[in-house]
Design a protein around this motif. Structure first.
Motif, short mmCIF file in Angstrom:
data_model
loop_
_atom_site.label_atom_id
_atom_site.label_comp_id
_atom_site.label_asym_id
_atom_site.label_seq_id
_atom_site.Cartn_x
_atom_site.Cartn_y
_atom_site.Cartn_z
N ASP A 42 0.52 -1.34 -0.08
CA ASP A 42 0.23 -0.05 -0.33
C ASP A 42 0.57 1.57 -0.20
N TYR A 43 0.36 2.36 -0.36
CA TYR A 43 0.93 3.68 -0.81
C TYR A 43 0.13 3.99 -0.58
N ALA A 44 0.81 5.39 0.38
CA ALA A 44 -0.48 6.96 0.99
C ALA A 44 -0.32 8.17 -0.65
N LEU A 45 -1.55 7.96 -0.86
CA LEU A 45 -0.77 9.24 -1.78
C LEU A 45 -1.40 10.34 -1.58
N GLU A 46 -0.78 11.16 -1.13
CA GLU A 46 -1.25 12.61 -0.65
C GLU A 46 -0.78 14.03 -0.98
N GLN A 47 -1.38 14.98 -1.90
CA GLN A 47 -0.95 15.47 -2.67
C GLN A 47 -2.17 17.00 -2.45
N LYS A 48 -1.59 17.89 -1.81
CA LYS A 48 -2.49 19.87 -1.12
C LYS A 48 -2.04 19.92 -2.93
N VAL A 49 -2.80 21.05 -3.39
CA VAL A 49 -2.89 21.63 -4.78
C VAL A 49 -3.41 22.61 -4.10
N LEU A 50 -2.75 23.68 -5.04
CA LEU A 50 -3.77 24.99 -5.21
C LEU A 50 -3.07 25.37 -6.32
N VAL A 51 -4.10 26.11 -7.14
CA VAL A 51 -4.48 26.30 -8.53
C VAL A 51 -4.31 28.13 -8.17
N LEU A 52 -4.15 28.98 -9.06
CA LEU A 52 -4.22 30.00 -9.13
C LEU A 52 -3.86 30.79 -10.63
N ASP A 53 -4.82 31.64 -11.39
CA ASP A 53 -4.53 32.55 -11.95
C ASP A 53 -3.10 32.68 -12.23
N ARG A 54 -1.97 33.01 -13.43
CA ARG A 54 -1.00 33.41 -13.58
C ARG A 54 -0.71 34.48 -13.64
N LYS A 55 -1.53 35.14 -14.04
CA LYS A 55 -1.50 37.16 -13.81
C LYS A 55 -1.80 37.37 -13.04
N SER A 56 -2.95 36.88 -12.56
CA SER A 56 -3.49 37.80 -11.70
C SER A 56 -3.08 37.65 -9.94
N GLU A 57 -2.88 35.59 -10.07
CA GLU A 57 -2.48 35.16 -9.00
C GLU A 57 -3.69 34.49 -7.80
N ASN A 58 -5.33 35.79 -8.69
CA ASN A 58 -6.19 34.55 -8.28
C ASN A 58 -6.51 33.33 -8.06
N PRO A 59 -6.94 32.40 -6.80
CA PRO A 59 -7.43 31.67 -6.79
C PRO A 59 -8.52 31.09 -8.53
N ARG B 104 -5.90 12.20 -0.70
CA ARG B 104 -5.79 11.31 0.01
C ARG B 104 -5.94 9.99 0.02
N GLU B 105 -5.40 9.40 -0.96
CA GLU B 105 -5.80 7.80 -1.26
C GLU B 105 -4.79 6.91 -0.33
N ILE B 106 -5.40 5.74 -0.39
CA ILE B 106 -4.18 4.58 -0.05
C ILE B 106 -4.33 3.46 -1.18
N THR B 107 -3.05 3.27 -1.76
CA THR B 107 -3.46 3.52 -3.13
C THR B 107 -2.46 2.08 -3.60
N GLY B 108 -2.08 1.19 -4.28
CA GLY B 108 -1.60 0.57 -4.66
C GLY B 108 -0.38 0.93 -4.57
N LEU B 109 0.84 0.09 -4.88
CA LEU B 109 2.44 0.61 -5.30
C LEU B 109 2.13 1.59 -6.45
N LEU B 110 2.23 3.07 -5.90
CA LEU B 110 2.19 3.95 -7.11
C LEU B 110 3.74 5.17 -6.90
N SER B 111 4.84 4.59 -7.78
CA SER B 111 6.03 5.71 -8.26
C SER B 111 5.61 7.21 -8.61
N ASP B 112 6.37 6.58 -9.45
CA ASP B 112 6.31 8.12 -10.64
C ASP B 112 5.34 8.03 -11.00
#
Length: 122
Positions: free
Chosen positions: A16-33, A57-65
């Protein structure tokens, strides 16, 4: 028989592999969300909220690259490749022959920050 089942269960759980990824997406020019951007990581996904944030946040099988795909209507699609090197995750722009360096990303604390450029997908 019980010991064999326990050994098999332990072997399977060690994959098992814990996939945890936090992502913030912003407009490149205005930096607004950017709300309602879709984040896809090898079949696991989330949609950003009004602050441009989402977390997988997921528990997955083997997940590398893996590849992170960020899409939002009206913005250029962005792909980031993550590769495990020397016990650290390395983030790279996924580049092909049509690559134009308009989208960008950074990492602050434990959050991947993605800056999307307005435009249409070719």
């Amino acid at each position: 028989m019980r010991h064999a089942i326990l050994v098999i269960a332990l072997i399977m759980s060690s994959c098992d592999y814990a996939l945890e990824q936090k992502v913030l997406v912003l407009d490149r020019k205005s930096e607004n969300p950017i709300e309602n951007a879709r984040i896809d990581i090898e079949g696991y996904n989330c949609i950003t909220d009004s602050t441009g944030f989402c977390e997988i946040r997921e528990i997955t099988g083997l997940l590398s690259d893996r590849t992170i795909l960020v899409t939002k209507e009206g913005f250029l699609t962005f792909e980031i490749q993550i590769i495990r090197e020397r016990n650290e995750w390395q983030y790279f722009h996924k580049i092909d022959s049509t690559y134009k360096p308009v989208n960008s990303f950074g990492i602050k604390s434990d959050t991947l920050i993605v800056y999307l450029e307005e435009g249409r997908i070719n």
